[in-house]
Write a protein that holds these residues in place. Structure first.
Motif, short mmCIF file in Angstrom:
data_model
loop_
_atom_site.label_atom_id
_atom_site.label_comp_id
_atom_site.label_asym_id
_atom_site.label_seq_id
_atom_site.Cartn_x
_atom_site.Cartn_y
_atom_site.Cartn_z
N ASN A 182 0.74 -12.16 -8.44
CA ASN A 182 0.21 -12.33 -7.08
C ASN A 182 0.57 -10.94 -6.40
N VAL A 183 1.17 -10.03 -6.89
CA VAL A 183 1.58 -8.82 -6.18
C VAL A 183 0.51 -7.70 -6.32
N LEU A 184 0.09 -7.65 -5.22
CA LEU A 184 -1.19 -6.52 -5.14
C LEU A 184 -0.71 -4.99 -4.73
N ILE A 185 -0.98 -4.22 -5.37
CA ILE A 185 -0.38 -2.87 -5.05
C ILE A 185 -1.57 -1.78 -5.23
N THR A 186 -1.69 -1.02 -3.97
CA THR A 186 -2.71 0.31 -4.03
C THR A 186 -1.81 1.36 -4.01
N VAL A 187 -2.42 2.46 -4.39
CA VAL A 187 -1.80 3.71 -4.38
C VAL A 187 -3.00 4.76 -3.90
N GLN A 208 0.81 -1.31 -0.09
CA GLN A 208 -0.15 -0.14 0.16
C GLN A 208 0.96 1.19 0.05
N VAL A 209 0.84 1.99 -1.08
CA VAL A 209 1.46 3.24 -1.37
C VAL A 209 0.63 4.47 -1.12
N GLN A 210 0.98 5.29 0.05
CA GLN A 210 0.20 6.31 0.02
C GLN A 210 1.09 7.73 0.18
N HIS A 211 0.31 8.67 -0.19
CA HIS A 211 1.15 10.05 -0.49
C HIS A 211 0.15 11.00 -0.62
#
Length: 64
Positions: A40-45, A5-8
């Motif tokens: 299988n790599v899950l990424i949220t921004v 989870q990327v948050q900015h």
């Protein structure tokens, strides 16, 4: 299945930069774990509104 989870702060990165982050993070997992992990790599921004992120009780703004 890794979840990243990327948050900015909103406005800190362009859509193109966000897409590059997604690609680079995925590639890092593939380098470490092998090609089989790619799907299988899950990424949220998530973008956090300016002023709604704080450190030490002090809100951060995009201008900071």
């Amino acid at each position: 299945m890794p979840l990243v989870q990327v948050q900015h702060l909103a406005g800190a990165f362009t859509r193109e930069q966000q897409t590059a982050l997604i690609s680079d993070i995925t590639e890092a997992f593939v380098r470490v774990s092998g090609e089989g992990i790619r799907n299988n790599v899950l990424i949220t921004v998530s973008e956090i509104a300016s002023g709604l992120w704080a450190t030490g009780g002090v809100p951060l703004t995009i201008e900071d």
